[in-house]
Design a protein around this motif. Structure first.
Motif, PDB file in Angstrom:
ATOM      1  N   ASP A 110       0.822  -1.221   0.000  1.00  0.00           N
ATOM      2  CA  ASP A 110       0.000   0.000   0.000  1.00  0.00           C
ATOM      3  C   ASP A 110       0.852   1.266   0.000  1.00  0.00           C
ATOM      4  O   ASP A 110       0.356   2.362   0.242  1.00  0.00           O
ATOM      5  CB  ASP A 110      -0.963   0.007   1.192  1.00  0.00           C
ATOM      6  CG  ASP A 110      -0.247   0.035   2.533  1.00  0.00           C
ATOM      7  OD1 ASP A 110       1.010  -0.006   2.549  1.00  0.00           O
ATOM      8  OD2 ASP A 110      -0.925   0.110   3.569  1.00  0.00           O
ATOM      9  N   GLY A 111       2.156   1.112  -0.252  1.00  0.00           N
ATOM     10  CA  GLY A 111       3.016   2.280  -0.408  1.00  0.00           C
ATOM     11  C   GLY A 111       3.742   2.743   0.835  1.00  0.00           C
ATOM     12  O   GLY A 111       4.517   3.706   0.774  1.00  0.00           O
ATOM     13  N   ARG A 112       3.557   2.081   1.961  1.00  0.00           N
ATOM     14  CA  ARG A 112       4.278   2.474   3.169  1.00  0.00           C
ATOM     15  C   ARG A 112       5.699   1.942   3.159  1.00  0.00           C
ATOM     16  O   ARG A 112       5.952   0.819   2.745  1.00  0.00           O
ATOM     17  CB  ARG A 112       3.553   1.962   4.415  1.00  0.00           C
ATOM     18  CG  ARG A 112       2.355   2.785   4.821  1.00  0.00           C
ATOM     19  CD  ARG A 112       1.705   2.240   6.069  1.00  0.00           C
ATOM     20  NE  ARG A 112       1.077   0.945   5.830  1.00  0.00           N
ATOM     21  CZ  ARG A 112       0.462   0.236   6.764  1.00  0.00           C
ATOM     22  NH1 ARG A 112       0.417   0.684   8.006  1.00  0.00           N
ATOM     23  NH2 ARG A 112      -0.106  -0.921   6.468  1.00  0.00           N
ATOM     24  N   VAL A 113       6.628   2.753   3.660  1.00  0.00           N
ATOM     25  CA  VAL A 113       8.020   2.327   3.785  1.00  0.00           C
ATOM     26  C   VAL A 113       8.194   1.570   5.096  1.00  0.00           C
ATOM     27  O   VAL A 113       7.697   1.995   6.141  1.00  0.00           O
ATOM     28  CB  VAL A 113       8.968   3.541   3.741  1.00  0.00           C
ATOM     29  CG1 VAL A 113      10.388   3.149   4.145  1.00  0.00           C
ATOM     30  CG2 VAL A 113       8.960   4.157   2.357  1.00  0.00           C
ATOM     31  N   ILE A 114       8.888   0.443   5.026  1.00  0.00           N
ATOM     32  CA  ILE A 114       9.215  -0.330   6.228  1.00  0.00           C
ATOM     33  C   ILE A 114      10.718  -0.219   6.437  1.00  0.00           C
ATOM     34  O   ILE A 114      11.505  -0.760   5.664  1.00  0.00           O
ATOM     35  CB  ILE A 114       8.794  -1.801   6.070  1.00  0.00           C
ATOM     36  CG1 ILE A 114       7.298  -1.880   5.772  1.00  0.00           C
ATOM     37  CG2 ILE A 114       9.141  -2.596   7.327  1.00  0.00           C
ATOM     38  CD1 ILE A 114       6.846  -3.241   5.294  1.00  0.00           C
ATOM     39  N   GLU A 115      11.111   0.499   7.464  1.00  0.00           N
ATOM     40  CA  GLU A 115      12.524   0.677   7.774  1.00  0.00           C
ATOM     41  C   GLU A 115      12.973  -0.419   8.740  1.00  0.00           C
ATOM     42  O   GLU A 115      12.453  -0.521   9.865  1.00  0.00           O
ATOM     43  CB  GLU A 115      12.766   2.048   8.407  1.00  0.00           C
ATOM     44  CG  GLU A 115      12.935   3.174   7.413  1.00  0.00           C
ATOM     45  CD  GLU A 115      14.271   3.102   6.679  1.00  0.00           C
ATOM     46  OE1 GLU A 115      15.266   3.671   7.162  1.00  0.00           O
ATOM     47  OE2 GLU A 115      14.308   2.462   5.609  1.00  0.00           O
ATOM     48  N   LEU A 116      13.929  -1.219   8.318  1.00  0.00           N
ATOM     49  CA  LEU A 116      14.464  -2.290   9.149  1.00  0.00           C
ATOM     50  C   LEU A 116      15.618  -1.735   9.978  1.00  0.00           C
ATOM     51  O   LEU A 116      16.600  -1.241   9.425  1.00  0.00           O
ATOM     52  CB  LEU A 116      14.956  -3.436   8.264  1.00  0.00           C
ATOM     53  CG  LEU A 116      13.919  -4.021   7.295  1.00  0.00           C
ATOM     54  CD1 LEU A 116      14.585  -5.030   6.359  1.00  0.00           C
ATOM     55  CD2 LEU A 116      12.782  -4.682   8.061  1.00  0.00           C
ATOM     56  N   GLN A 117      15.501  -1.810  11.299  1.00  0.00           N
ATOM     57  CA  GLN A 117      16.514  -1.196  12.159  1.00  0.00           C
ATOM     58  C   GLN A 117      17.101  -2.228  13.118  1.00  0.00           C
ATOM     59  O   GLN A 117      16.441  -2.706  14.029  1.00  0.00           O
ATOM     60  CB  GLN A 117      15.896  -0.033  12.939  1.00  0.00           C
ATOM     61  CG  GLN A 117      16.918   0.878  13.569  1.00  0.00           C
ATOM     62  CD  GLN A 117      17.797   1.566  12.546  1.00  0.00           C
ATOM     63  OE1 GLN A 117      17.332   1.951  11.466  1.00  0.00           O
ATOM     64  NE2 GLN A 117      19.067   1.718  12.861  1.00  0.00           N
ATOM     65  N   HIS A 118      18.363  -2.562  12.889  1.00  0.00           N
ATOM     66  CA  HIS A 118      19.064  -3.539  13.742  1.00  0.00           C
ATOM     67  C   HIS A 118      19.907  -2.840  14.798  1.00  0.00           C
ATOM     68  O   HIS A 118      19.884  -3.216  15.965  1.00  0.00           O
ATOM     69  CB  HIS A 118      19.937  -4.439  12.872  1.00  0.00           C
ATOM     70  CG  HIS A 118      20.912  -5.274  13.645  1.00  0.00           C
ATOM     71  ND1 HIS A 118      20.538  -6.435  14.295  1.00  0.00           N
ATOM     72  CD2 HIS A 118      22.241  -5.107  13.881  1.00  0.00           C
ATOM     73  CE1 HIS A 118      21.599  -6.954  14.895  1.00  0.00           C
ATOM     74  NE2 HIS A 118      22.633  -6.166  14.667  1.00  0.00           N
ATOM     75  N   SER A 119      20.652  -1.836  14.400  1.00  0.00           N
ATOM     76  CA  SER A 119      21.551  -1.145  15.321  1.00  0.00           C
ATOM     77  C   SER A 119      20.841   0.024  15.989  1.00  0.00           C
ATOM     78  O   SER A 119      19.716   0.380  15.641  1.00  0.00           O
ATOM     79  CB  SER A 119      22.792  -0.650  14.570  1.00  0.00           C
ATOM     80  OG  SER A 119      22.411   0.182  13.490  1.00  0.00           O
ATOM     81  N   SER A 120      21.498   0.634  16.967  1.00  0.00           N
ATOM     82  CA  SER A 120      20.926   1.807  17.619  1.00  0.00           C
ATOM     83  C   SER A 120      20.900   2.975  16.639  1.00  0.00           C
ATOM     84  O   SER A 120      21.665   3.015  15.660  1.00  0.00           O
ATOM     85  CB  SER A 120      21.744   2.175  18.862  1.00  0.00           C
ATOM     86  OG  SER A 120      23.098   2.431  18.502  1.00  0.00           O
ATOM     87  N   ILE A 121      20.038   3.929  16.883  1.00  0.00           N
ATOM     88  CA  ILE A 121      19.866   5.066  15.987  1.00  0.00           C
ATOM     89  C   ILE A 121      19.589   6.298  16.831  1.00  0.00           C
ATOM     90  O   ILE A 121      18.892   6.229  17.846  1.00  0.00           O
ATOM     91  CB  ILE A 121      18.715   4.788  14.983  1.00  0.00           C
ATOM     92  CG1 ILE A 121      18.560   5.928  13.990  1.00  0.00           C
ATOM     93  CG2 ILE A 121      17.402   4.519  15.708  1.00  0.00           C
ATOM     94  CD1 ILE A 121      17.571   5.616  12.867  1.00  0.00           C
ATOM     95  N   ASP A 122      20.152   7.443  16.421  1.00  0.00           N
ATOM     96  CA  ASP A 122      19.986   8.647  17.239  1.00  0.00           C
ATOM     97  C   ASP A 122      18.671   9.348  16.898  1.00  0.00           C
ATOM     98  O   ASP A 122      18.095   9.133  15.829  1.00  0.00           O
ATOM     99  CB  ASP A 122      21.176   9.601  17.059  1.00  0.00           C
ATOM    100  CG  ASP A 122      21.319  10.100  15.627  1.00  0.00           C
ATOM    101  OD1 ASP A 122      20.441  10.861  15.184  1.00  0.00           O
ATOM    102  OD2 ASP A 122      22.303   9.729  14.964  1.00  0.00           O
TER     103      ASP A 122
END
Length: 221
Positions: A91-103
């Protein structure tokens, strides 16, 4: 294992997986990519330069690759401006895969850029710290040693893999008083959606558990 790009484009703008001797180009900067096709490392594409053209690029893990494998190839590593979205849902949504920490600034920047997106966070690095307790009508959780940057997220946050258990009131003889003690009952490989977060003496909140197959079917396939 840390990998790079799974797909390149040909001169005809077709997406191709890496293979020995194959020519490929980056869909963003259009520079030539090198097919890394060793016997040990999973085959992948890499920029000739040591750095990736996407400023948000992070080395991939097998966890990233396994999730990308659920989506059709045309919805993986989708070029959007100067960035590559990990997965774009049907449906057009972005799925961000996050393994490491992020600020926090990175979180705000990605949400502002993609606008319609969700976060899928790998729970393995902090497995045991995210403690989910199931009640009749809801799930409550306590997140020990939490990554505070996720307080900044405004888009839906989903965690893959977490600990299930219950808090018991136990008498500690050395302290001569009752204390809530965490009693783990197992590890879940399902998806936990964080619905609310609050901080006080500890970081806690509410959420819901989504079956793995249902999550994949509704959001990715």
């Amino acid at each position: 294992m840390k990998l790079s790009m799974q797909y390149a484009i040909t001169r005809a703008r077709e997406r191709v997986a890496p293979a020995p001797g194959l020519e490929g180009f980056c869909p963003i900067c259009e520079e030539r990519l090198i097919p890394r096709c060793g016997e040990i490392v999973v085959w992948h594409w890499a920029h000739e330069k040591s750095t990736d053209c996407d400023p948000w690029w992070e080395p991939e893990t097998e966890w990233h690759r396994s999730w990308k494998g659920f989506a059709s190839t045309d919805r993986v590593e989708v070029a959007m401006g100067e960035h590559r979205a990990d997965i774009v849902s049907h449906d057009g949504r972005v799925i961000e895969l996050q393994h490491s920490s992020i600020d926090p600034e990175q979180i705000r920047s990605r949400e502002a850029f993609y606008k319609r997106m969700v976060w899928l966070i790998d729970g393995q690095p902090f497995l045991g710290n995210l403690r989910v307790e199931i009640f009749d009508t809801q799930c409550r959780f306590v997140w020990a040693h939490a990554r505070p940057s996720w307080f900044c997220a405004r888009m839906p946050r989903f965690v893959h893999s977490f600990m299930i258990g219950t808090h018991l009131r136990t008498l500690l003889p050395e302290e001569r008083r009752l204390r809530r003690v965490w009693n783990p009952t197992g590890v879940s490989s399902n998806i936990f959606q964080i619905l609310s977060l609050s901080t006080g003496r500890q970081i806690e909140g509410t959420g819901r558990i989504i079956e793995f197959d249902r999550f994949v079917e509704r959001l990715i396939r």
